[in-house]
Write an enzyme that holds these catalytic residues in place. Structure first.
Site, PDB file in Angstrom:
ATOM      1  CG  ASP A  21      -2.067   0.922   1.144  1.00  0.00           C
ATOM      2  OD1 ASP A  21      -2.297   1.465   0.047  1.00  0.00           O
ATOM      3  OD2 ASP A  21      -2.753   1.124   2.162  1.00  0.00           O
ATOM      4  NE  ARG A  25      -1.547   6.525   1.153  1.00  0.00           N
ATOM      5  CZ  ARG A  25      -1.562   5.590   2.101  1.00  0.00           C
ATOM      6  NH1 ARG A  25      -1.331   5.930   3.351  1.00  0.00           N
ATOM      7  NH2 ARG A  25      -1.810   4.337   1.800  1.00  0.00           N
ATOM      8  NE  ARG A  34      -3.963   6.756  -7.718  1.00  0.00           N
ATOM      9  CZ  ARG A  34      -3.919   6.472  -6.419  1.00  0.00           C
ATOM     10  NH1 ARG A  34      -3.771   7.423  -5.536  1.00  0.00           N
ATOM     11  NH2 ARG A  34      -4.038   5.227  -6.010  1.00  0.00           N
ATOM     12  CG  HIS A  38       0.387   2.002  -9.397  1.00  0.00           C
ATOM     13  ND1 HIS A  38       0.101   1.644  -8.110  1.00  0.00           N
ATOM     14  CD2 HIS A  38      -0.687   2.712  -9.834  1.00  0.00           C
ATOM     15  CE1 HIS A  38      -1.107   2.111  -7.773  1.00  0.00           C
ATOM     16  NE2 HIS A  38      -1.589   2.777  -8.805  1.00  0.00           N
ATOM     17  NE  ARG A  72      -7.218   2.106  -6.434  1.00  0.00           N
ATOM     18  CZ  ARG A  72      -6.085   2.222  -5.779  1.00  0.00           C
ATOM     19  NH1 ARG A  72      -4.974   2.530  -6.432  1.00  0.00           N
ATOM     20  NH2 ARG A  72      -6.025   2.041  -4.489  1.00  0.00           N
ATOM     21  CG  LEU A 132       9.387 -17.136  -3.788  1.00  0.00           C
ATOM     22  CD1 LEU A 132       9.498 -16.958  -2.279  1.00  0.00           C
ATOM     23  CD2 LEU A 132       9.615 -15.780  -4.448  1.00  0.00           C
ATOM     24  NE  ARG A 195      -8.206   0.298   5.395  1.00  0.00           N
ATOM     25  CZ  ARG A 195      -7.629   1.504   5.409  1.00  0.00           C
ATOM     26  NH1 ARG A 195      -7.707   2.262   6.482  1.00  0.00           N
ATOM     27  NH2 ARG A 195      -6.988   1.952   4.352  1.00  0.00           N
ATOM     28  CB  SER A 197      -7.869  -3.993   2.526  1.00  0.00           C
ATOM     29  OG  SER A 197      -7.751  -2.783   3.223  1.00  0.00           O
TER      30      SER A 197
END
Ligand code: FPP
Length: 253
Positions: A21, A25, A34, A38, A72, A132, A195, A197
């Site tokens: 998250d 921001r 934004r 990402h 979004r 993995l 949270r 979420s």
């Protein structure tokens, strides 16, 4: 007989789950769009995968796109899907060389044909990776996953293919997208939010939680090690008492 819970408590961290998250921001703080957050977030994914391999983590679950993220702005949704396609193509050789097995969880019916096809190819090509397992949650919601599993089970019960008495926690888990994947030991969420979420609701019943203050693009090996060190201090009890966990008697939950 070896006490299962005692051994689990002392076992190394096998499965790490992360809610990545704070990309937006991170970008806003720098007056960037934004999507730059990402993009930078993908770099943090690559570094985190490398570090997880170094420390011997066997399963890494990453919340890359939630069921709710479909709401979004279309431009951001499209950019995230494009980033995913680029990620699968740019990381292909790395996954093959590094023994990374890709597994995607979530509702694929909402993903485009091209995204579904790229996922199917990547999953097939990496299927034998043993170092993995990287579990990417895409178009994923924990409630949705549980509902899909319940509907499948109900259908089988109606058709008389399954006896209701057979359905216990273990059986139910096999109907989830995460079938055969051990439950997460530790869940990290970045950006200071605290949270769940809708991420891995069933699977995190006994997971430890760690909240990192940094935005996901700033998450690095040092931050990961802080979380791992904190986890090492935890005492996992799985709902039992210390005495039970310290004894050699299996409490038979
Ligand atoms: C949350 O930040 C992050 C997401 C919704 C997407 C996570 C995606 C990536 C890290 C990049 C793609 C990953 C792969 C593996 C291809 P946010 O946008 O909610 O941030 P905010 O809360 O600050 O707005």
């Amino acid at each position: 007989m070896e006490n299962q819970h005692k051994s689990e408590r002392k076992a190394p961290l096998q499965h790490l789950a992360i809610i990545m998250d704070g990309n937006g921001r991170w970008a806003k703080k720098r007056s960037l769009p934004r999507i730059s957050g990402h993009q930078q977030g993908v770099q943090a994914v690559v570094q985190t995968v490398d570090e997880c391999i170094k420390v011997g983590i066997r399963y890494l679950s990453l919340f890359a796109f939630s069921s709710e993220n479909w709401g979004r702005p279309q431009k951001e949704v499209d950019a995230l899907m494009e980033l995913l396609l680029q990620f699968l193509s740019s990381q292909r050789q790395r996954m093959l060389d590094g023994g990374i097995r890709l597994r995607v969880i979530g509702d694929r019916s909402r993903l485009s044909e091209s995204v579904c096809a790229a996922i199917a190819v990547a999953e097939a090509e990496t299927a034998t990776g043993e170092t993995l397992t990287m579990i990417l949650a895409l178009s994923y919601g924990g409630r949705d996953e549980i509902l899909r599993a319940a509907k499948q089970l109900a259908g089988q019960a109606i058709r008389g293919e399954i006896d209701l008495q057979e359905i216990d926690n273990k059986k139910f888990s096999t109907y989830l997208d995460t079938a055969e994947i051990p439950e997460p030991d530790l869940l990290i969420r970045t950006s200071g939010e605290r949270r769940i979420s809708n991420f891995l609701l069933w699977q995190t019943a006994y997971a430890e939680f760690y909240f990192s203050e940094v935005f996901w693009p700033d998450f690095d090996a040092a931050e990961l090690h802080k979380a791992l060190a904190d986890y090492q201090q935890r005492k996992r009890r799985f709902g039992l008492t210390d005495d039970q966990l310290d004894s050699d008697i299996d409490p038979q939950l």
